[in-house]
Scaffold this motif. Structure first.
Motif, PDB file in Angstrom:
ATOM      1  N   GLY A  16      13.210  22.271 -11.297  1.00 64.57           N
ATOM      2  CA  GLY A  16      12.023  21.563 -10.819  1.00 64.57           C
ATOM      3  C   GLY A  16      12.153  20.059 -10.699  1.00 64.57           C
ATOM      4  O   GLY A  16      11.239  19.406 -10.213  1.00 64.57           O
ATOM      5  N   PHE A  17      13.280  19.490 -11.124  1.00 66.56           N
ATOM      6  CA  PHE A  17      13.451  18.032 -11.046  1.00 66.56           C
ATOM      7  C   PHE A  17      14.709  17.726 -10.227  1.00 66.56           C
ATOM      8  O   PHE A  17      15.822  18.080 -10.628  1.00 66.56           O
ATOM      9  CB  PHE A  17      13.567  17.430 -12.444  1.00 66.56           C
ATOM     10  N   ASP A  31       9.585  15.962  -8.195  1.00 69.53           N
ATOM     11  CA  ASP A  31       9.258  16.583  -9.482  1.00 69.53           C
ATOM     12  C   ASP A  31       8.197  17.658  -9.255  1.00 69.53           C
ATOM     13  O   ASP A  31       7.084  17.351  -8.812  1.00 69.53           O
ATOM     14  CB  ASP A  31       8.727  15.490 -10.428  1.00 69.53           C
ATOM     15  N   ARG A  32       8.552  18.913  -9.523  1.00 71.02           N
ATOM     16  CA  ARG A  32       7.580  20.001  -9.332  1.00 71.02           C
ATOM     17  C   ARG A  32       6.470  19.906 -10.383  1.00 71.02           C
ATOM     18  O   ARG A  32       6.738  19.742 -11.566  1.00 71.02           O
ATOM     19  CB  ARG A  32       8.289  21.355  -9.421  1.00 71.02           C
ATOM     20  N   LEU A  54       9.856  22.355  -1.479  1.00 73.19           N
ATOM     21  CA  LEU A  54      10.864  21.374  -1.897  1.00 73.19           C
ATOM     22  C   LEU A  54      11.467  20.697  -0.665  1.00 73.19           C
ATOM     23  O   LEU A  54      11.706  19.478  -0.674  1.00 73.19           O
ATOM     24  CB  LEU A  54      11.953  22.087  -2.718  1.00 73.19           C
TER      25      LEU A  54
ATOM     26  N   ARG B 104      15.482  22.422 -19.413  1.00 76.32           N
ATOM     27  CA  ARG B 104      14.966  23.751 -19.060  1.00 76.32           C
ATOM     28  C   ARG B 104      15.906  24.391 -18.061  1.00 76.32           C
ATOM     29  O   ARG B 104      16.478  23.725 -17.218  1.00 76.32           O
ATOM     30  CB  ARG B 104      13.594  23.618 -18.378  1.00 76.32           C
ATOM     31  N   TYR B 114      22.407  22.116  -3.861  1.00 71.02           N
ATOM     32  CA  TYR B 114      22.120  21.018  -4.794  1.00 71.02           C
ATOM     33  C   TYR B 114      23.224  20.925  -5.836  1.00 71.02           C
ATOM     34  O   TYR B 114      23.734  21.939  -6.309  1.00 71.02           O
ATOM     35  CB  TYR B 114      20.792  21.255  -5.525  1.00 71.02           C
ATOM     36  N   TRP B 140      15.725  11.205 -15.240  1.00 71.20           N
ATOM     37  CA  TRP B 140      14.934  12.360 -15.677  1.00 71.20           C
ATOM     38  C   TRP B 140      14.430  12.162 -17.109  1.00 71.20           C
ATOM     39  O   TRP B 140      13.265  12.414 -17.416  1.00 71.20           O
ATOM     40  CB  TRP B 140      15.800  13.622 -15.576  1.00 71.20           C
ATOM     41  N   ARG B 144      10.493  12.038 -18.026  1.00 71.83           N
ATOM     42  CA  ARG B 144       9.941  13.026 -18.963  1.00 71.83           C
ATOM     43  C   ARG B 144       9.414  12.348 -20.240  1.00 71.83           C
ATOM     44  O   ARG B 144       8.389  12.745 -20.786  1.00 71.83           O
ATOM     45  CB  ARG B 144      11.006  14.067 -19.330  1.00 71.83           C
TER      46      ARG B 144
END
Lengths: 84, 151
Positions: A16-17, A31-32, A54, B104, B114, B140, B144
């Protein structure tokens, strides 16, 4: 040279990122959200909007980067103009 | 905080957990880590995914190298490899004696086409790839962490 969607490298940090770059230059990220929508941000971390997919969100980041590139090139032309 | 000038060394290493880390063991590790780092003015972040660690240590060069050697001898992990060692003009994690995040999803979280930032850094890639992957992980981590504070 400006950023087109095709020459942007996209990386997934965690589910998701996603982060976009080109030639080592940071372009923005997606960012989801908990809602399932994909929120796009440019290189200055300014929000570009929420998108259903996306692909739409990454396209918005690439388009924004391209516009910033063009703005930068035009600003460079202006500076040259004032010097001469 | 000292080490804000050009004498800041950023060292990034990867290692494998010697056994699956339970929450309590991880909390103990982080508590020790933060106490020790605060005493010698070292900052950084620790990431964990699927039994693999990536850690960034930053501070005065000799201190960081000594700490890395001590970490290498810690039996809680093995196969430690230094991925990047660079002088930086300022700390990337000035507010964290050791910020921690677990990622995650696993190795198959990246959509087709990707790159996988964690894998790119962990795989001992070329320097440009490692720097890009580290920048992605750092971004990130900050996003976060900011969200956790705001929440």
């Amino acid at each position: 040279m400006t950023a087109s969607s095709s020459d942007v490298l996209w990386a997934c940090v965690e589910e998701g990122f996603h982060v976009g770059s080109r030639g080592g230059d940071f372009l923005g990220y997606v960012d989801r959200q908990a809602s399932g929508e994909f929120r796009a941000f440019d290189a200055r971390s300014e929000q570009l909007g929420d998108f259903a997919t996306l692909a739409e969100a990454t396209a918005a980041v690439a388009a924004r980067a391209e516009r910033l590139d063009l703005d930068g090139m035009l600003a460079g032309d202006d500076m040259q103009g004032t010097v001469s | 905080m000292t080490g804000q000038g050009t004498d800041v060394l950023s060292l990034v290493y990867t290692s494998s957990a010697s056994q699956p880390f339970r929450e309590t063991a991880l909390v103990q590790l982080l508590t020790e880590c933060r106490r020790n780092n605060a005493a010698v003015d070292v900052t950084g972040m620790l990431l964990y995914r699927g039994g693999r660690f990536i850690q960034v240590l930053e501070g005065v060069a000799d201190t960081v190298r000594e700490l890395a050697e001590r970490i290498r001898r810690d039996p809680r992990h093995h196969d430690m490899r230094v991925l990047l060692e660079e002088r930086v003009s300022q700390r990337r994690f000035p507010d964290w004696t050791m910020g921690y995040r677990a990622l995650r999803g696993g190795e198959d979280a990246a959509p087709e086409g990707y790159r996988d930032s964690f894998a790119d850094l962990d795989a001992d890639s070329d320097e440009d790839t490692a720097r890009r992957a580290l920048a992605e992980l750092t971004l990130w981590f900050r996003v976060r962490s900011a969200a956790s504070v705001d929440a």
